[in-house]
Design an enzyme around this catalytic site. Sequence first.
Site, PDB file in Angstrom:
ATOM      1  N   SER A  15     -10.094  -6.598  10.158  1.00 19.54           N
ATOM      2  CA  SER A  15     -11.375  -6.001   9.832  1.00 19.54           C
ATOM      3  C   SER A  15     -12.163  -7.079   9.106  1.00 19.54           C
ATOM      4  O   SER A  15     -11.706  -7.613   8.109  1.00 19.54           O
ATOM      5  CB  SER A  15     -11.153  -4.788   8.933  1.00 19.54           C
ATOM      6  OG  SER A  15     -12.361  -4.099   8.740  1.00 19.54           O
ATOM      7  N   ARG A  45       1.396  -6.236  12.514  1.00 18.38           N
ATOM      8  CA  ARG A  45       0.807  -5.636  13.707  1.00 18.38           C
ATOM      9  C   ARG A  45       0.695  -6.663  14.834  1.00 18.38           C
ATOM     10  O   ARG A  45       0.821  -6.306  16.012  1.00 18.38           O
ATOM     11  CB  ARG A  45      -0.570  -5.045  13.372  1.00 18.38           C
ATOM     12  CG  ARG A  45      -0.454  -3.807  12.492  1.00 18.38           C
ATOM     13  CD  ARG A  45      -1.779  -3.120  12.265  1.00 18.38           C
ATOM     14  NE  ARG A  45      -1.595  -1.910  11.461  1.00 18.38           N
ATOM     15  CZ  ARG A  45      -2.573  -1.050  11.166  1.00 18.38           C
ATOM     16  NH1 ARG A  45      -3.805  -1.267  11.599  1.00 18.38           N
ATOM     17  NH2 ARG A  45      -2.317   0.022  10.440  1.00 18.38           N
ATOM     18  N   ARG A  83       0.835  -1.203   0.000  1.00 21.89           N
ATOM     19  CA  ARG A  83       0.000   0.000   0.000  1.00 21.89           C
ATOM     20  C   ARG A  83       0.866   1.247   0.000  1.00 21.89           C
ATOM     21  O   ARG A  83       1.871   1.314   0.705  1.00 21.89           O
ATOM     22  CB  ARG A  83      -0.910   0.023   1.236  1.00 21.89           C
ATOM     23  CG  ARG A  83      -1.967  -1.040   1.175  1.00 21.89           C
ATOM     24  CD  ARG A  83      -2.972  -0.919   2.293  1.00 21.89           C
ATOM     25  NE  ARG A  83      -3.811  -2.120   2.298  1.00 21.89           N
ATOM     26  CZ  ARG A  83      -4.745  -2.386   3.205  1.00 21.89           C
ATOM     27  NH1 ARG A  83      -4.960  -1.523   4.181  1.00 21.89           N
ATOM     28  NH2 ARG A  83      -5.452  -3.488   3.132  1.00 21.89           N
ATOM     29  N   ARG A 102       2.308   1.012  10.259  1.00 23.57           N
ATOM     30  CA  ARG A 102       1.862   1.519   8.945  1.00 23.57           C
ATOM     31  C   ARG A 102       3.032   1.483   7.976  1.00 23.57           C
ATOM     32  O   ARG A 102       3.913   2.331   8.039  1.00 23.57           O
ATOM     33  CB  ARG A 102       1.326   2.954   9.098  1.00 23.57           C
ATOM     34  CG  ARG A 102       0.554   3.476   7.912  1.00 23.57           C
ATOM     35  CD  ARG A 102      -0.036   4.846   8.194  1.00 23.57           C
ATOM     36  NE  ARG A 102      -1.032   4.812   9.256  1.00 23.57           N
ATOM     37  CZ  ARG A 102      -2.328   4.519   9.086  1.00 23.57           C
ATOM     38  NH1 ARG A 102      -2.766   4.250   7.882  1.00 23.57           N
ATOM     39  NH2 ARG A 102      -3.156   4.512  10.096  1.00 23.57           N
TER      40      ARG A 102
END
Length: 428
Positions: free
Chosen positions: A353, A392, A262, A277
């Site tokens: 998520s 993470r 990303r 991140r």
Amino acid sequence: MIDIKLAVSDPDRLKKALESRGLQTAIVDEMATLDQKRKKLVQESDELKRLRNEQSKQVGLLKSKGEDASELMAKTKQMGERIAAIDQELDQIKSELDSIALTVPNIPEEDVPYGKSDAENIHVKTVGQPRVFEFEPKGHWDLGDTLDVLDNTRAAKLSGARFNVFKGKLAALQRALISYMIDMHTKEHGFKEIFAPVLVLDKTCLGTGQLPKFAQDMYKIEGEDMYLISTNEITLVNMHQGEILKASDLPIRYTGFALCFRKEAGAAGRDTRGLIRVHQFEKVEMVTFCKPEESSKELQHLIDSAGAVLEGLGLPYRLSLMCTGDMSGFSAAKSYDLEVWMPSYNAYVEVSSCSNCTDFQARRAQIRFKEGQGEGTKFVHTLNGSGLAIGRTMAAIMENYQEKDGRIRVPDALRNYLGFEFIDGSNK
RNA sequence: GGAGAGGUGGCUGAGCGGUUGAAAGCGCCUGACUCGAAAUCAGGUAAGUGGGCAAUCCCUGCUUCGGGGGUUCGAAUCCCCCCCUCUCCGCCA
């Protein structure tokens, strides 16, 4: 993609849905107008085609009898020109309609709370207690630096900011986590392991909703219509692109490990340290294809499966139902986030998520199922959830399991995979 | 990267300019026969998108034979471009 028919049949519902996600509603009427126009032109074109087909048959018939057909042929040719003109207009309207429809996000489910920001998310439950430290806990970047297992400097040398090099026992931890998660999902949660490419065609990203709207988040290969995946939801969902599945095969559950990429455009200055991140990260993903009436149940299954990993690792976490305004997934109709306790942030940080995308991706990617002979085809529901984000999770393990002397104790569940008890500076 | 072969319905495989949405076989479904099953016989069996209708029944139009464009009154069939698969050669972890 949402069902364009909704813009005509129930525009208010669609407008309300868009509003709840913080978007403009004018496009709903625009879509309705275009769709009506499209329908009218289709009818006109179809009628002319019917006549043309009929007359062409006549020509054939006349010719086979050796009669003159030149007048009819000329007439039919003219008709062909009119059809071409109408079809051209039709193509233009269709592409206009598509370009609008492709940028409309999914409609939230009825029971998703209305809200504008993360403050209105609903915290469903917390599992486990954040550890009380008898010393000042360090951030995982400090721990990794001191133990010389996380080498940010060397990573920057190779690739610039927001990359990492894992060394020694931390690199081993990553491998162990991947195996631990996938083993659990395949052996206990009914998923089939898939390993797929990370480089995909642009149409593949269209199917799951990353394109066209989120091109700025993805790395594109220069000179080719290919992208590095931003999540392996893209590959797992598009495995069945264009297929009609057998109802008896559903639900289909896939899990897999992949590198994800990303750009993190617009995140400058946020979470710059450590593993939170980054541009390249590792993820174990779960994807489910099921019948519409089963998708709520399957969403719960994803949540439970992701939660089981955190519980297995002994990491405290929080489960939240995302409100309409904070639902990050463009394709999602309902999303839950699992957030792990991160001592250095003194807060919970997202590690998974889980979303029900209902028929939104299925419509884009044309993934359908058939109940039985004579029954029509219907769109499947697709769901996805991280199970979990590896980087993470590693950060969470490092911080939550740190010792006063700076070493990191390995969670019991990973001992068999690793064969050592502490992550320290040594190599074995 | 070079040379050749090929991509047709759930599968195998015909068709190579007209009534072919597509022969035949296999598979699958329904019915008959049977106490039941097998075998046999009869019928059915792609998707998308419109219209008619109270109707998920039914009737009906259009589109689709890897994708896109072209020729033609008419294309699965002819021409051009692209993609994919297979075989051989080259290169390579």
